[in-house]
Design an enzyme around this catalytic site. Sequence first.
Site, PDB file in Angstrom:
ATOM      1  N   TRP A 102       0.747  -0.900   0.289  1.00 19.09           N
ATOM      2  CA  TRP A 102      -0.694   0.883  -0.049  1.00 19.09           C
ATOM      3  C   TRP A 102       1.286   1.008  -0.006  1.00 19.09           C
ATOM      4  CZ3 TRP A 102      -3.936  -1.558  -1.721  1.00 19.09           C
ATOM      5  CH2 TRP A 102      -4.697  -2.960  -1.860  1.00 19.09           C
ATOM      6  N   ASP A 169      -1.146   7.152   6.386  1.00 23.38           N
ATOM      7  CA  ASP A 169      -2.231   5.989   5.850  1.00 23.38           C
ATOM      8  C   ASP A 169      -2.220   4.551   7.673  1.00 23.38           C
ATOM      9  OD1 ASP A 169      -4.133   3.872   5.433  1.00 23.38           O
ATOM     10  OD2 ASP A 169      -2.632   3.296   3.273  1.00 23.38           O
ATOM     11  N   LYS A 193     -11.946  -1.317   8.160  1.00 22.93           N
ATOM     12  CA  LYS A 193     -10.686  -2.179   9.735  1.00 22.93           C
ATOM     13  C   LYS A 193     -11.451  -1.733  10.853  1.00 22.93           C
ATOM     14  CE  LYS A 193      -7.710  -2.831   6.151  1.00 22.93           C
ATOM     15  NZ  LYS A 193      -8.018  -3.965   5.341  1.00 22.93           N
TER      16      LYS A 193
END
Lengths: 356, 356
Positions: A102, A169, A193
């Site tokens: 990511w 992030d 999440k």
Amino acid sequence: MKKHNYSAGPCILAQEVFEKAAQAVLDYNNSGLSILEISHRSKDFVAIIEQARALVLELLKLDPKEYTALFLSGGASHQFMMVPYNLMQTSGKAAYLDSGTWANGAIKEAAFFGETVVVGSSKDQNYNYIPKGYTVPEAVDYFHCTSNNTIYGTQMKEFPAAKVPVVCDMSSDIFSRVLDFSKFDLIYAGAQKNLGPAGTTLVVIKNRILGKSTRAIPSILDYEKQIKAQSMYNTPAVFAIYTSLLTLQWLKKQGGIAAIEKINNQKAELLYHEIDRNPLFEGTVRPEDRSTMNATFLLRNMAHAPIFEALCEAAGISGIKGHRSVGGYRASMYNALPIASVLVLVAVMQELESKV
Amino acid sequence: MKKHNYSAGPCILAQEVFEKAAQAVLDYNNSGLSILEISHRSKDFVAIIEQARALVLELLKLDPKEYTALFLSGGASHQFMMVPYNLMQTSGKAAYLDSGTWANGAIKEAAFFGETVVVGSSKDQNYNYIPKGYTVPEAVDYFHCTSNNTIYGTQMKEFPAAKVPVVCDMSSDIFSRVLDFSKFDLIYAGAQKNLGPAGTTLVVIKNRILGKSTRAIPSILDYEKQIKAQSMYNTPAVFAIYTSLLTLQWLKKQGGIAAIEKINNQKAELLYHEIDRNPLFEGTVRPEDRSTMNATFLLRNMAHAPIFEALCEAAGISGIKGHRSVGGYRASMYNALPIASVLVLVAVMQELESKV
């Protein structure tokens, strides 16, 4: 039977959140209307989004005069693009830490807007550790890092000192542990999440870092316009935001981030202890960088895989297969996963040991 | 008591959709997992999104070899930006029809990318008609129009001939009437009217119009990358897409677009007939351009407003207040609104007439 859901995301939320969300789909708050059919401009929904935005800052212990919380669309991958669009000067540059897939995605998108400086990378060891010992340069528009790497099971325990805005992030570990969140200037996190269902993305911005780029930004991608519109520049994801509010309220009721962190540490210790103790298994990550959210591990002998997976299935364990980049297994232990589920997994690992 | 929901969007969906969606939030398909906690890469969800994408093309009677259906994030306002990002040449230009607030929004965003030519506008009469008699120039990258104007209650009954790609924002009337959809090259629609809950946006693209711009497009904004990833470039809005599938299945069961169009016409005729007959009310739109989705009307004497609104409330009518740009009232009659609800509104209008 309710499953022990180890899915990496979208993932388990608290059972009471599922129940309240389902009820609201039938009838929101005895209004005679489903949460899915109310106007986003209605008094009911404005109250929902305002409560959610305020509760985010309260739980993160951030000053609402300095920070704004937004619920945007498009996922964290969308922020890979919005961050440089807003923060990188035309012909500017930004520093990135490359700690996995990511982080890499964020770096690639930033390259559409200017120069990227990769200050550290753990690619050489298939990202099984967090790069350390780097310096954040001063002549960049911002520094970007990824606090937890869902795929590789690594987590930053410390964050570097930086004289430039720090962008993080936190998709896969926000609200899971106490940090000094005021050290960050922009935090973003896909909801799916620790926050809510897929379909909304939390962005927390220190207001004063904005307005410094001369780049022309299309309205919907402009953080300042989103802030001005109070996170309602256009129709937001009503249901995803309502369910996020339910999760934030649940978290507050648990005692907030400090209380959930204790439980998260217990869960992680239980599982990593078994991975290290049980001769059939091995962890994939350097111990000091292990994530409390996503534990990645392998069977030392792949011949045991069919029986291990059959035991998991029989015990109601779901979503434990590792990402193809690492292989093996990945147990994601987000906030809503009960300790009881971890005990079931540990018991299955011990049962395997006794059987082979 | 279940309300008669005239909300302009998010809006009413079929009751069976609410019931199935609520059940899936508790337990999807007896899996022991909520629809909110399953992986978007799971077999279950891949089947959902693939069915939804196929059913969109089937209902629109579009050839899946020529067209692709995507479920993206960000709403129709996000497409105001994505359309020129993908379709406008660098130093290119595009033609737009200005039929109201949303058309205007699209024009403003296109100006970030190139030149816009406004071929017609009804701004002179506060958008109470659809501009006609214009020509779409040939030397533009595409022509953009808005098929239905939610705020003003107008609807395009005919679409111009064009030698360039035709892009249409059908947010508020897609799936409501039979059109030759193959005349369009790109159709987009925020879900929250005739498709599903807020939080996903349908984009239907004729594949061959893509790949003609030399502009560098950030990955997540690139239609070609979204198509290549089969609408899963990143985590999609799982619940909003599942609920959209339920609505598409419901629509197919009603007999598809042709069958729902008949009912929509009946509902519109009932209400417009009463607006024209009842001396207390007047419509705001030129009769030939009236929308079957959003009927906008005024009380001739505003002194009657309190009693009319009290009667509406007593009858369980919700969401009928007009947009501030037009004032008065707006009755949105999307696919899922039953004729019974329209009969209730007409009865209230007649009751008012008998009382004052």
